[in-house]
Scaffold this motif. Structure first.
Motif, short mmCIF file in Angstrom:
data_model
loop_
_atom_site.label_atom_id
_atom_site.label_comp_id
_atom_site.label_asym_id
_atom_site.label_seq_id
_atom_site.Cartn_x
_atom_site.Cartn_y
_atom_site.Cartn_z
N PRO A 108 0.82 -1.22 0.00
CA PRO A 108 0.00 0.00 0.00
C PRO A 108 0.85 1.26 0.00
O PRO A 108 1.95 1.28 0.53
CB PRO A 108 -0.82 -0.12 1.29
CG PRO A 108 -0.77 -1.57 1.65
CD PRO A 108 0.54 -2.07 1.16
N ARG A 109 0.32 2.29 -0.61
CA ARG A 109 1.00 3.58 -0.64
C ARG A 109 1.04 4.17 0.76
O ARG A 109 0.07 4.09 1.52
CB ARG A 109 0.25 4.53 -1.58
CG ARG A 109 0.79 5.95 -1.60
CD ARG A 109 -0.21 6.88 -2.25
NE ARG A 109 -0.45 6.49 -3.62
CZ ARG A 109 0.25 6.95 -4.65
NH1 ARG A 109 1.24 7.80 -4.46
NH2 ARG A 109 -0.03 6.56 -5.88
N TYR A 110 2.17 4.80 1.09
CA TYR A 110 2.27 5.46 2.39
C TYR A 110 1.52 6.79 2.34
O TYR A 110 1.66 7.56 1.40
CB TYR A 110 3.73 5.72 2.77
CG TYR A 110 3.87 6.55 4.02
CD1 TYR A 110 3.67 5.99 5.27
CD2 TYR A 110 4.17 7.91 3.94
CE1 TYR A 110 3.78 6.75 6.42
CE2 TYR A 110 4.29 8.68 5.08
CZ TYR A 110 4.10 8.09 6.32
OH TYR A 110 4.20 8.85 7.45
N THR A 111 0.72 7.01 3.34
CA THR A 111 -0.05 8.25 3.45
C THR A 111 0.29 8.93 4.76
O THR A 111 0.33 8.29 5.81
CB THR A 111 -1.56 7.95 3.41
OG1 THR A 111 -1.86 7.18 2.25
CG2 THR A 111 -2.36 9.24 3.39
N PRO A 112 0.57 10.25 4.74
CA PRO A 112 0.87 10.95 5.99
C PRO A 112 -0.28 10.82 6.99
O PRO A 112 -1.45 10.66 6.61
CB PRO A 112 1.04 12.41 5.53
CG PRO A 112 1.40 12.31 4.08
CD PRO A 112 0.70 11.10 3.56
N VAL A 113 0.08 10.90 8.25
CA VAL A 113 -0.92 10.73 9.31
C VAL A 113 -2.01 11.79 9.21
O VAL A 113 -3.20 11.52 9.46
CB VAL A 113 -0.23 10.80 10.69
CG1 VAL A 113 -1.25 10.68 11.81
CG2 VAL A 113 0.81 9.70 10.81
N SER A 114 -1.64 13.00 8.79
CA SER A 114 -2.63 14.09 8.72
C SER A 114 -3.69 13.87 7.65
O SER A 114 -4.76 14.47 7.70
CB SER A 114 -1.91 15.41 8.45
OG SER A 114 -1.20 15.35 7.22
N LYS A 115 -3.41 12.98 6.69
CA LYS A 115 -4.35 12.75 5.60
C LYS A 115 -5.02 11.38 5.68
O LYS A 115 -5.87 11.07 4.85
CB LYS A 115 -3.63 12.87 4.25
CG LYS A 115 -3.13 14.27 3.95
CD LYS A 115 -2.53 14.34 2.56
CE LYS A 115 -2.06 15.75 2.24
NZ LYS A 115 -3.18 16.71 2.21
N ARG A 116 -4.68 10.57 6.66
CA ARG A 116 -5.27 9.24 6.73
C ARG A 116 -6.76 9.28 7.04
O ARG A 116 -7.51 8.39 6.63
CB ARG A 116 -4.54 8.41 7.81
CG ARG A 116 -3.11 8.07 7.40
CD ARG A 116 -2.39 7.26 8.46
NE ARG A 116 -0.99 7.07 8.08
CZ ARG A 116 -0.10 6.45 8.84
NH1 ARG A 116 -0.45 5.95 10.01
NH2 ARG A 116 1.15 6.33 8.42
N GLN A 117 -7.20 10.31 7.72
CA GLN A 117 -8.63 10.40 8.03
C GLN A 117 -9.45 10.73 6.79
O GLN A 117 -10.68 10.57 6.79
CB GLN A 117 -8.85 11.49 9.08
CG GLN A 117 -8.39 12.86 8.63
CD GLN A 117 -8.54 13.90 9.72
OE1 GLN A 117 -9.02 13.60 10.81
NE2 GLN A 117 -8.15 15.13 9.44
N ASP A 118 -8.78 11.17 5.70
CA ASP A 118 -9.49 11.48 4.46
C ASP A 118 -9.61 10.29 3.53
O ASP A 118 -10.30 10.38 2.50
CB ASP A 118 -8.77 12.62 3.71
CG ASP A 118 -8.74 13.90 4.53
OD1 ASP A 118 -9.66 14.11 5.33
OD2 ASP A 118 -7.79 14.70 4.36
N ILE B 206 -19.46 5.33 8.93
CA ILE B 206 -20.13 5.52 7.64
C ILE B 206 -21.01 6.77 7.64
O ILE B 206 -21.22 7.39 6.58
CB ILE B 206 -20.96 4.26 7.29
CG1 ILE B 206 -21.41 4.30 5.83
CG2 ILE B 206 -22.15 4.13 8.24
CD1 ILE B 206 -20.30 4.26 4.84
N GLN B 207 -21.54 7.19 8.78
CA GLN B 207 -22.44 8.34 8.83
C GLN B 207 -21.70 9.64 8.51
O GLN B 207 -22.32 10.61 8.06
CB GLN B 207 -23.09 8.44 10.22
CG GLN B 207 -23.93 7.23 10.59
CD GLN B 207 -25.11 7.03 9.65
OE1 GLN B 207 -25.63 7.98 9.07
NE2 GLN B 207 -25.52 5.78 9.48
N ASN B 208 -20.40 9.67 8.75
CA ASN B 208 -19.63 10.90 8.52
C ASN B 208 -18.80 10.86 7.25
O ASN B 208 -18.06 11.82 6.98
CB ASN B 208 -18.70 11.15 9.72
CG ASN B 208 -19.47 11.36 11.00
OD1 ASN B 208 -20.53 11.99 11.00
ND2 ASN B 208 -18.97 10.84 12.10
N ILE B 209 -18.89 9.80 6.48
CA ILE B 209 -18.10 9.69 5.25
C ILE B 209 -18.81 10.42 4.12
O ILE B 209 -19.99 10.17 3.86
CB ILE B 209 -17.87 8.20 4.88
CG1 ILE B 209 -17.01 7.52 5.95
CG2 ILE B 209 -17.22 8.09 3.51
CD1 ILE B 209 -16.79 6.05 5.69
#
Length: 296
Positions: A107-117, A159-162
């Motif tokens: 998997p591609r590495y994603t910064p912690v600040s963007k993982r919630q997106d 899922i309600q907040n996605i």
């Protein structure tokens, strides 16, 4: 002159060929603080401009770096540093080049600040590009098939907040990477010429997602301004209608007062006339008593 030019050319050629430290600025900071090397030697070894090294020495650099010991990292030896301190024209030689970091599978590495997106980007891909496989989504965004399946089946814990959002806008991938994945998935799905008009329509819209978002915000702002103006007009109309009703009620009360003022003297005159009529009337004659009544 020619000898000096040849020396400079040889030095620049060696500088280009020699690898640089893993952390050039941090290494330069350590060399400035712990060695007697010249700024030119440090700049040449670290691949920096001499003014950057000068700023580090004078504490004028915009960013403060924590020194990194190149001797401990194996990139320099104490003997090499000593040779450089003894000869200001000596060019430091890398003892052991740092290991290059290569892209590994997975998997591609994603910064912690963007993982919630990530869930928002996955939902966008599932909605707009169902032909893209889970493996392609996982590789593009850097997620797992379990997460993708949970979002598709709407069993994800959040899922309600996605909210589906373009992964390019979120910074999870580049536009060229997304286009390549979509094109590959479309080719695998066997897109026929019948679907060409839809593709042509999509090609006609060359605006980026940023431009589309700006246009949506402008439209929303214009709608809000229009709604506010309409509400102000309605409020003004209601205020005008209320003032009109108050004025009508006030005029009605004045009419009633005037009528009462004119009615009072008339009523008094009528009462006086009635009294005068009663006073001027003839007295009632008493009936004579009969003999029977007298006898009684």
């Amino acid at each position: 002159m020619a000898k000096a030019g040849a020396k400079v050319g040889a030095k620049s050629g060696a500088q280009k060929e020699q690898p640089k430290p893993l952390m050039p600025h941090a290494t330069a900071t350590w060399l400035v603080d712990h060695t007697g090397l010249s700024f030119e030697q440090i700049a040449e070894f670290c691949g920096l401009h001499i003014l950057e090294v000068q700023a580090m020495a004078d504490d004028l650099a915009g960013s403060k770096y924590t020194g990194r010991d190149p001797v401990h990292a194996g990139e320099l030896t104490l003997g090499e540093i000593k040779l450089g301190e003894e000869d200001a024209e000596y060019s430091l030689k890398m003892h052991k080049a740092p290991v290059e970091v290569t892209r590994t599978k997975g998997p591609r590495y994603t910064p912690v600040s963007k993982r919630q997106d990530k869930p928002d980007g996955i939902a966008w891909l599932l909605r707009n590009h169902p032909e893209v496989s889970d493996a392609q989504i996982g590789k593009l965004i850097g997620t797992t098939r379990n997460t993708i399946g949970a979002i598709r089946e709407r069993s994800h814990w959040n899922i309600q907040n996605i909210q589906p959002k373009d992964p390019v806008t979120l910074g999870l991938c580049a536009q060229r990477e997304l286009d390549a994945v979509v094109a590959k998935a479309a080719k695998r799905a066997g897109v026929t010429e019948e679907a060409a008009p839809v593709a042509d329509e999509a090609v006609l819209d060359t605006r980026s997602d940023k431009d589309k978002l700006i246009e949506e915000l402008r439209a929303e702002r214009a709608a809000n301004v229009k709604a506010a103006a309409q509400a102000a007009q309605e409020a003004e109309a209601e205020a005008w209608l209320a003032d009109k009703r108050a004025a009508e009620e006030a005029s009605a009360e004045e009419v009633v007062d005037v009528e009462a003022a004119f009615a009072a003297p008339a009523q008094e005159a009528a009462e006086e006339a009635a009294e005068e009529a009663s006073e001027g009337a003839a007295p009632v004659e008493e009936k004579p008593e009969s003999d029977a009544d007298t006898a009684n």
